[in-house]
Motif scaffolding. Structure first.
Motif, mmCIF file in Angstrom:
data_model
loop_
_atom_site.group_PDB
_atom_site.id
_atom_site.type_symbol
_atom_site.label_atom_id
_atom_site.label_comp_id
_atom_site.label_asym_id
_atom_site.label_seq_id
_atom_site.Cartn_x
_atom_site.Cartn_y
_atom_site.Cartn_z
ATOM 1 N N PHE A 256 0.820 -1.220 0.000
ATOM 2 C CA PHE A 256 0.000 0.000 0.000
ATOM 3 C C PHE A 256 0.853 1.269 0.000
ATOM 4 O O PHE A 256 0.582 2.226 0.736
ATOM 5 C CB PHE A 256 -0.954 0.001 1.213
ATOM 6 C CG PHE A 256 -1.722 -1.281 1.375
ATOM 7 C CD1 PHE A 256 -2.659 -1.647 0.415
ATOM 8 C CD2 PHE A 256 -1.513 -2.143 2.453
ATOM 9 C CE1 PHE A 256 -3.372 -2.841 0.534
ATOM 10 C CE2 PHE A 256 -2.214 -3.330 2.576
ATOM 11 C CZ PHE A 256 -3.152 -3.678 1.623
ATOM 12 N N THR A 257 1.909 1.274 -0.804
ATOM 13 C CA THR A 257 2.926 2.331 -0.717
ATOM 14 C C THR A 257 2.378 3.754 -0.834
ATOM 15 O O THR A 257 2.900 4.650 -0.195
ATOM 16 C CB THR A 257 3.995 2.137 -1.816
ATOM 17 O OG1 THR A 257 3.342 1.665 -2.977
ATOM 18 C CG2 THR A 257 5.070 1.186 -1.391
ATOM 19 N N ASP A 258 1.333 3.953 -1.665
ATOM 20 C CA ASP A 258 0.856 5.334 -1.805
ATOM 21 C C ASP A 258 -0.432 5.589 -1.018
ATOM 22 O O ASP A 258 -1.088 6.612 -1.210
ATOM 23 C CB ASP A 258 0.671 5.701 -3.293
ATOM 24 C CG ASP A 258 -0.101 4.627 -4.052
ATOM 25 O OD1 ASP A 258 -0.670 3.734 -3.383
ATOM 26 O OD2 ASP A 258 -0.132 4.677 -5.292
ATOM 27 N N GLY A 259 -0.771 4.689 -0.118
ATOM 28 C CA GLY A 259 -1.954 4.892 0.726
ATOM 29 C C GLY A 259 -1.635 5.856 1.864
ATOM 30 O O GLY A 259 -0.512 5.891 2.365
ATOM 31 N N VAL A 260 -2.621 6.640 2.264
ATOM 32 C CA VAL A 260 -2.463 7.533 3.414
ATOM 33 C C VAL A 260 -3.611 7.242 4.381
ATOM 34 O O VAL A 260 -4.768 7.117 3.960
ATOM 35 C CB VAL A 260 -2.486 9.020 2.979
ATOM 36 C CG1 VAL A 260 -2.373 9.949 4.180
ATOM 37 C CG2 VAL A 260 -1.357 9.306 1.976
#
Ligand code: COA
Ligand code: AMP
Length: 640
Positions: free
Chosen positions: A52-56
């Protein structure tokens, strides 16, 4: 045996390996994201890829705020039950939200911001959980240190984590004694090179502690002031890959490993596990009988049950002696617990005190569905005793601090698989568990080997060690390329059931607590009269294993051996802590070694445990083994 099953497990498991991004992408839908991840898994990020590298997201939001928003405000988030202080208290999701907002503001007041570390050295009180969630809320990285560790262990963690602030309490309460935390904390800060800027201390009425002027601040006063002034902290957006916490666990040397847990993968996997593995629904009451100082406490007292909207029991007591062997049954019946998760040692303790289960009489366990055991191998005797007594399935499952959630389990939520005693059952969805030989080749069913997990590890598992990428690679990824090394040995049978038989390193398991014998040897060697030593774990009916130290005195030491034995026992308690349960040291003339000088700890253990053993062909002097055996017998070991 017939392992045909109606369980959805085979299909779900196969899918999780065939299509991991599809599988975990779907599970991620159950989480509130500030920015939804477009990438489920990036194989190029981190050491073995990142989830989920670009999840915030914000972990505290998912544990608390969203449940209030969804109408669970009045439901108990935590049920604090403390037989050692006579207190019981329900904390609703709404109250918890107010508390974490206020305490987040208190932390902000000390300059704690996203990425700063906060050490929490506290007993099992609600404030400790509030503090963990408040850290998560503001993006600070907490590191909880178990209260049974001594000052030096705490100091090592302070130096590694470099916390801005330390949160502690004046005391912990063990049956029959109050453990003053403050002197241990003061000593740890004195020993550490990295001094925290401030200490926030919870004064407990059972034993208050003097405050150090300029450094220590009163928890209750700070909380009251934040509430009075309406100070609150908002949820800070965190990258899914930002660290949520560091938990230190025993490594093969005295220096513990700082296992890192991130936000996104942890949220997704733990939330999934509550239903998928444990079969729990939101709104139900769940109890993990552990301590927040251990990974079980992090994952299943605090985070997973809250992510899932459950009520979680926070129990400050023991399975026996607080006040009796019926304590667990009381808690289950009083709070309507549907499932309990604890260590087998707790059940061995209850079985020993009350083999007939007399304390169960009159207790209403009608809501109770499942007992989960982990932390050490669950011996079939204890499992069968518990099954007979409680008339519910007893599920052994296997995992580690590093994984953060189960790796092998009977997936109750997917439909239970038939039980095979002695096996924690099957690999959990997401974990490709294999058994390999020294050449990294998979072995045939029934053959013992190293238990490894094919990379990448699923979400929730450690991405690295705190500021020690190289140590992470060396410790876990180098010996079996392409796999994560669990350091456990075991085998798979023809049905894919996994059997975990023991560690391949120097770690022992004492009452479900993971300890390094290497770490204890370092302490023994530091005694001025000790020339050399060996610590082994010997089988114990209650605790599974207990450490036993063998020491050779330096030439010319004139003290009686018993005196040195007593001194080293105190030294381990002082340096590592009472949790090591190091109570037996034996002075011997020589230690058995190979011709190349390696101490034969494995054979010593077999002799101590009265297991069959053979004289190692490489032994330097076989006579030493007989000497050791005689010394063991004199101290009640090697009875067979
Ligand atoms: N703070 C300070 N001291 C602590 C402590 C804490 N939080 N937790 C334990 N200790 C001390 C104990 O008082 C004991 O000290 P002693 O040597 O003076 O008696 C020592 O550390 C060992 O503690 P423990 O392992 O709890 O053993 P015990 O003999 O007191 O109790 C059991 C045995 C089986 C009842 C106990 O181990 C237990 O409840 N286990 C439950 C399983 C569990 O929590 N596992 C964790 C992983 S899931
Ligand atoms: P910890 O990191 O403290 O959770 O300890 C993890 C270790 O405990 C594992 O590597 C195993 O050696 C042991 N362990 C945990 N659960 C089990 C189990 N169900 N069966 C056998 N060993 C277990």
């Amino acid at each position: 045996m017939d392992t045909k099953t109606e369980s959805r497990y085979p299909e779900v498991y196969a899918r999780s390996l065939r299509d991991p991004t599809g599988f975990w992408g779907e599970q991620a839908e159950a989480i509130d994201w500030i920015e939804k991840p477009k990438t489920v898994f990036d194989p190029k990020a981190g050491i073995y890829g990142r989830w989920f590298t670009d999840g915030v997201c914000n972990t505290c939001w998912n544990a608390v705020d969203r449940h209030v928003k969804a109408g669970r405000g009045e439901q108990a988030a935590f049920i604090y039950d403390s037989p050692v202080t006579g207190q019981k208290r329900k904390i609703s999701y709404k109250e918890l939200l107010d508390e974490v907002k206020a305490f987040g503001a208190v932390l902000h007041g000390f300059g704690v911001e996203k990425g700063d570390r906060v050490i929490i050295y506290m007993p099992m009180v609600p404030e400790a959980l509030i503090a963990m969630l408040a850290c998560a809320r503001i993006g600070a990285i907490h590191s909880v240190v178990f209260g049974g560790f001594a000052a030096k262990e705490l100091a090592t963690r302070i130096d590694d984590a470099k916390p801005k602030v330390i949160l502690s309490a004046s005391c912990g309460i063990e049956p029959g004694r109050t453990v003053a935390y403050k002197p241990l904390l003061d000593e740890a800060i004195k020993l550490s090179k990295e001094k925290p800027q401030a200490v926030i201390l919870l004064q407990r009425p059972q034993q208050e502690a003097p405050m150090t002027a300029g450094r220590d601040h009163d928890w209750a006063a700070l909380r009251a002031a934040a509430i009075r002034d309406g100070k609150t902290a908002d949820c800070v957006p965190c990258l899914a890959t930002d660290p949520l916490y560091i938990i230190y666990t025993s490594g093969t040397t005295g220096v513990p490993k700082g296992v890192v847990r991130d936000h996104g993968g942890h949220l997704v996997s733990l939330n999934w596990s509550m239903k998928g593995i444990y079969g729990i629904d939101p709104g139900e009451t769940w109890w993990a009988g552990s301590d927040i100082g251990w990974v079980v406490g992090h994952s299943y007292i605090v985070y997973a049950p809250l992510f899932h909207g459950c009520s979680s029991v926070l129990y400050e007591g023991k399975p026996i002696g607080t006040p009796d062997a019926g304590a667990y049954w009381r808690v289950i019946s009083e709070h309507g617990v549907v499932s309990l998760f604890t260590a087998p040692t707790a059940f061995r303790a209850i079985k020993k005190e009350d083999p007939q289960g007399k304390f169960l009489s009159g207790k209403d366990l009608s809501k109770f569905r499942t007992l989960f055991l982990a932390g050490e191998r669950a011996d079939p005797d204890t499992i069968q005793w518990a099954e007979k007594l409680l008339k519910v399935p007893v599920i052994d499952h296997w995992w580690q601090t590093e994984s953060g959630w189960p790796m092998v389990s009977n997936p109750v939520g997917l439909g239970a698989m038939p039980v095979k005693y002695g096996s924690p059952t099957v690999a959990v969805p997401g974990y490709d568990v294999r058994v390999v030989d020294e050449q990294n080749k998979e072995v045939k069913p029934g053959t013992m080997g190293a238990v490894v997990v094919k990379l990448p590890l699923p979400p929730g598992c450690l991405p690295t060690l705190w500021h020690q990428d190289e140590r992470f690679k060396e410790s876990y990824l180098t010996e079996f390329p392409g796999y994560y090394k669990t350091s456990d040995a075991g085998y798979k049978d023809e049905d894919g059931y996994i059997f975990i038989m023991g560690r391949t390193d120097d770690i022992i398991n004492v009452a479900g607590h993971r300890l390094s014998t290497g770490g204890m040897e370092e302490v023994l060697s530091s005694h001025p009269d000790v020339a050399e030593c060996a610590v082994i774990g010997v089988a114990d009916q209650l605790k599974g294993e207990v450490p036993c130290g063998f020491i050779v005195l330096k030439a010319g030491v004139n003290k009686p051996p018993a005196e040195v034995e007593k001194e080293v026992v105190s030294l381990v308690r002082e340096r590592i802590g009472p949790v090591a349960a190091f109570k037996l040291a034996i002075v011997v003339n020589r230690l058995p070694k190979t011709r190349s000088g390696k101490i034969l700890r494995g054979t010593m253990k077999k002799i101590a445990d009265s297991q069959p053993w053979t004289m190692p062909a490489t032994i330097d002097d076989p006579a030493i083994m007989d000497e050791i055996k005689t010394s063991m017998k004199e101290r009640g070991l090697a009875a067979g």
